[in-house]
Design a protein around this motif. Structure first.
Motif, PDB file in Angstrom:
ATOM      1  N   PRO A 167     -45.475-105.280 -31.114  1.00 24.34           N
ATOM      2  CA  PRO A 167     -46.437-104.190 -30.956  1.00 24.34           C
ATOM      3  C   PRO A 167     -47.815-104.625 -31.474  1.00 24.34           C
ATOM      4  CG  PRO A 167     -44.444-103.485 -32.132  1.00 24.34           C
ATOM      5  CD  PRO A 167     -44.463-104.974 -32.126  1.00 24.34           C
TER       6      PRO A 167
ATOM      7  N   ARG B 138     -44.248 -96.259 -21.480  1.00 25.20           N
ATOM      8  CA  ARG B 138     -45.304 -97.136 -20.997  1.00 25.20           C
ATOM      9  C   ARG B 138     -45.459 -96.989 -19.481  1.00 25.20           C
ATOM     10  NH1 ARG B 138     -48.487 -99.419 -25.142  1.00 25.20           N
ATOM     11  NH2 ARG B 138     -47.198 -99.329 -27.024  1.00 25.20           N
TER      12      ARG B 138
ATOM     13  N   VAL C   9     -56.351-106.981 -33.190  1.00 19.61           N
ATOM     14  CA  VAL C   9     -56.130-105.663 -33.816  1.00 19.61           C
ATOM     15  C   VAL C   9     -56.221-105.680 -35.341  1.00 19.61           C
ATOM     16  CG1 VAL C   9     -54.752-104.800 -31.902  1.00 19.61           C
ATOM     17  CG2 VAL C   9     -53.603-105.980 -33.791  1.00 19.61           C
TER      18      VAL C   9
ATOM     19  N   ASP D 192     -53.534-100.633 -27.853  1.00 22.37           N
ATOM     20  CA  ASP D 192     -52.138-100.207 -28.041  1.00 22.37           C
ATOM     21  C   ASP D 192     -51.301-100.859 -26.942  1.00 22.37           C
ATOM     22  OD1 ASP D 192     -49.727 -99.031 -28.545  1.00 22.37           O
ATOM     23  OD2 ASP D 192     -50.359 -96.982 -28.090  1.00 22.37           O
TER      24      ASP D 192
ATOM     25  N   ASP E  82     -40.703 -98.932 -37.533  1.00 23.27           N
ATOM     26  CA  ASP E  82     -40.075 -98.995 -36.210  1.00 23.27           C
ATOM     27  C   ASP E  82     -38.558 -98.894 -36.303  1.00 23.27           C
ATOM     28  OD1 ASP E  82     -42.319 -99.039 -34.696  1.00 23.27           O
ATOM     29  OD2 ASP E  82     -42.299-101.183 -34.247  1.00 23.27           O
TER      30      ASP E  82
ATOM     31  N   THR F 297     -58.069-103.289 -24.118  1.00 18.11           N
ATOM     32  CA  THR F 297     -57.541-101.937 -23.939  1.00 18.11           C
ATOM     33  C   THR F 297     -56.983-101.698 -22.538  1.00 18.11           C
ATOM     34  OG1 THR F 297     -59.787-101.167 -23.435  1.00 18.11           O
ATOM     35  CG2 THR F 297     -59.002-100.897 -25.706  1.00 18.11           C
TER      36      THR F 297
ATOM     37  N   ASP G 160     -51.123-102.633 -21.244  1.00 20.51           N
ATOM     38  CA  ASP G 160     -50.086-101.733 -21.752  1.00 20.51           C
ATOM     39  C   ASP G 160     -48.895-102.557 -22.230  1.00 20.51           C
ATOM     40  OD1 ASP G 160     -48.736 -99.444 -22.391  1.00 20.51           O
ATOM     41  OD2 ASP G 160     -48.370 -98.797 -20.346  1.00 20.51           O
TER      42      ASP G 160
ATOM     43  N   THR H  12     -49.438-106.252 -37.405  1.00 21.27           N
ATOM     44  CA  THR H  12     -48.446-106.650 -36.415  1.00 21.27           C
ATOM     45  C   THR H  12     -47.126-107.056 -37.066  1.00 21.27           C
ATOM     46  OG1 THR H  12     -48.093-108.069 -34.469  1.00 21.27           O
ATOM     47  CG2 THR H  12     -49.149-109.073 -36.390  1.00 21.27           C
TER      48      THR H  12
ATOM     49  N   TYR I 226     -40.174 -96.186 -23.860  1.00 24.87           N
ATOM     50  CA  TYR I 226     -41.268 -95.866 -24.769  1.00 24.87           C
ATOM     51  C   TYR I 226     -42.476 -95.278 -24.039  1.00 24.87           C
ATOM     52  CZ  TYR I 226     -38.872 -97.851 -28.770  1.00 24.87           C
ATOM     53  OH  TYR I 226     -37.981 -98.071 -29.785  1.00 24.87           O
TER      54      TYR I 226
ATOM     55  N   SER J 265     -61.242-101.469 -30.943  1.00 27.66           N
ATOM     56  CA  SER J 265     -60.555-100.224 -31.262  1.00 27.66           C
ATOM     57  C   SER J 265     -59.857 -99.717 -30.013  1.00 27.66           C
ATOM     58  CB  SER J 265     -61.542 -99.172 -31.784  1.00 27.66           C
ATOM     59  OG  SER J 265     -62.527 -98.878 -30.798  1.00 27.66           O
TER      60      SER J 265
ATOM     61  N   LYS K  44     -51.332-102.825 -32.112  1.00 23.84           N
ATOM     62  CA  LYS K  44     -51.987-101.531 -32.125  1.00 23.84           C
ATOM     63  C   LYS K  44     -52.914-101.430 -33.331  1.00 23.84           C
ATOM     64  CE  LYS K  44     -50.870 -96.555 -32.074  1.00 23.84           C
ATOM     65  NZ  LYS K  44     -49.761 -95.567 -32.053  1.00 23.84           N
ATOM     66  N   ASN K  45     -54.096-100.880 -33.109  1.00 25.78           N
ATOM     67  CA  ASN K  45     -55.032-100.689 -34.217  1.00 25.78           C
ATOM     68  C   ASN K  45     -54.456 -99.748 -35.261  1.00 25.78           C
ATOM     69  OD1 ASN K  45     -57.326-100.955 -31.717  1.00 25.78           O
ATOM     70  ND2 ASN K  45     -57.697-102.106 -33.591  1.00 25.78           N
TER      71      ASN K  45
END
Length: 335
Positions: free
Chosen positions: A100, A166, A241, A115, A286, A218, A221, A247, A164, A112, A102-103
């Motif tokens: 994953p 996506r 990120v 994800d 997670d 950004t 996905d 991470t 999830y 920013s 993600k900020n």
């Protein structure tokens, strides 16, 4: 109900990260029976093997593991000795890694709103490490790609993406040059994709992928790719990120999920009780989500956001002067 989880202790920073994370999980109201085992140098310095059979048996039995980074022996500088983390994955038959990216609010980063997931095949490619010397001064490394392993990997990746929520999956490859090896990998992607019409698909050459990640991350996905590309791209994404604090990895096999801290180092380098706990807290979050403890996971994540945003109690590599336990206590206080 008490949750049983195998705790894989690799030593070094993991010795400080582990009690911090255990305290945070307990404070969030989740009862865990931690079956702790040492591995890597943490086992070797006690006279044991780097991957004790009792450890492997425990992971197979629980199906769940929280793992710190396995450190190599500081006494043996032998490249042929191999990487204990890679050996761990092979012994347990782990075939896919989910990273994953993600900020985290409050953690400085170059971008920013990022994800994305990087999902990497673990069993083949150049990382099969099939090498030999043809004649002195000439060596050959063989890239292995099989249809069976590729289809298994892509089916897992598509199912994970769908579960999830996506929307799109991008296959990263170099089939313009490696027409047979990456060509087979790409064809497996196309074949499996037909069973997931609800997910958009796209194909992207790996060098173009890297360029677009550092210019407009950004847009992505889910990215799926082979072993070598996945290793490089996932670390590139970590830099985007906010680095190691943002991470972690989820390594998956048949009936096994290993939630993995990717960052670790010796106490001689980092210091005792000075390790950043986030690399182990994030995979723990997670893990909690996976076992149905979503509310506890949400509360821990919100507490981390509060501590990072206030910037009062952070470890040295996050720009503060707090100890590992002090930062953990601040997170617990924010719960």
């Amino acid at each position: 109900m008490t949750l049983r989880v195998t705790l894989v202790q690799g030593g070094g920073a993991g010795l400080d990260q582990t009690p911090a994370v255990q305290a945070i999980v307990k404070a969030a109201g989740v009862a865990v029976d931690w079956d702790e085992h040492s591995a890597g140098w943490a086992s070797m310095e006690r006279g044991g093997p780097p991957l004790p059979e009792a450890l492997l048996k425990s992971v197979r039995a629980t199906g769940l593991a929280l793992k710190t980074k396995l450190l190599p022996s500081p006494l043996v500088r032998d490249e042929k000795a191999g990487n204990f983390n890679v050996q761990f994955r092979r012994e347990l038959g782990l075939f896919a890694s989910v990273r994953p990216l993600k900020n985290l609010p409050g953690l400085p980063a170059r971008f920013s709103g990022v994800d994305m997931l990087v999902i990497r095949e673990l069993t083949e490619d150049l990382y099969a490490a099939i090498e030999h010397e043809i004649v002195p001064g000439v060596v050959q490394s063989i890239k292995v790609v099989t249809e069976a392993a590729s289809r298994r990997f892509f089916r897992f990746a598509f199912e994970w993406a769908r579960s999830y929520g996506r929307k799109s999956v991008v296959c990263v490859h170099k089939a313009n040059i490696l027409k047979l090896a990456d060509g087979l990998f790409l064809e497996a992607f196309r074949t499996v994709a037909r069973d997931f019409p609800d997910l958009e698909t796209r194909e992207l050459i790996v060098d173009n992928c890297c360029m677009q990640m550092v210019s407009r991350p950004t847009q992505f996905d889910v990215l799926v790719m082979g072993n070598l590309y996945g290793d490089l791209v996932s670390d590139l994404g970590a830099g985007i990120v906010g680095g190691i604090s943002a991470t972690h990895g989820i390594n998956v096999g048949d009936g096994i999920h290993v939630y993995d801290a990717l960052h670790g180092g010796s106490r001689e380098v980092i210091g005792v009780n000075r390790a950043n706990p986030l690399p182990l807290i994030l995979p723990a979050i997670d893990l909690l989500e996976f076992v149905g403890q979503a509310e506890a996971a949400r509360r821990i994540a919100a507490a981390i956001t509060k501590v990072l945003t206030e910037r009062k109690t952070l470890t040295p590599n996050l720009g503060g002067q707090a100890t590992t336990i002090e930062m953990a206590e601040a997170i617990i206080g924010a719960l």
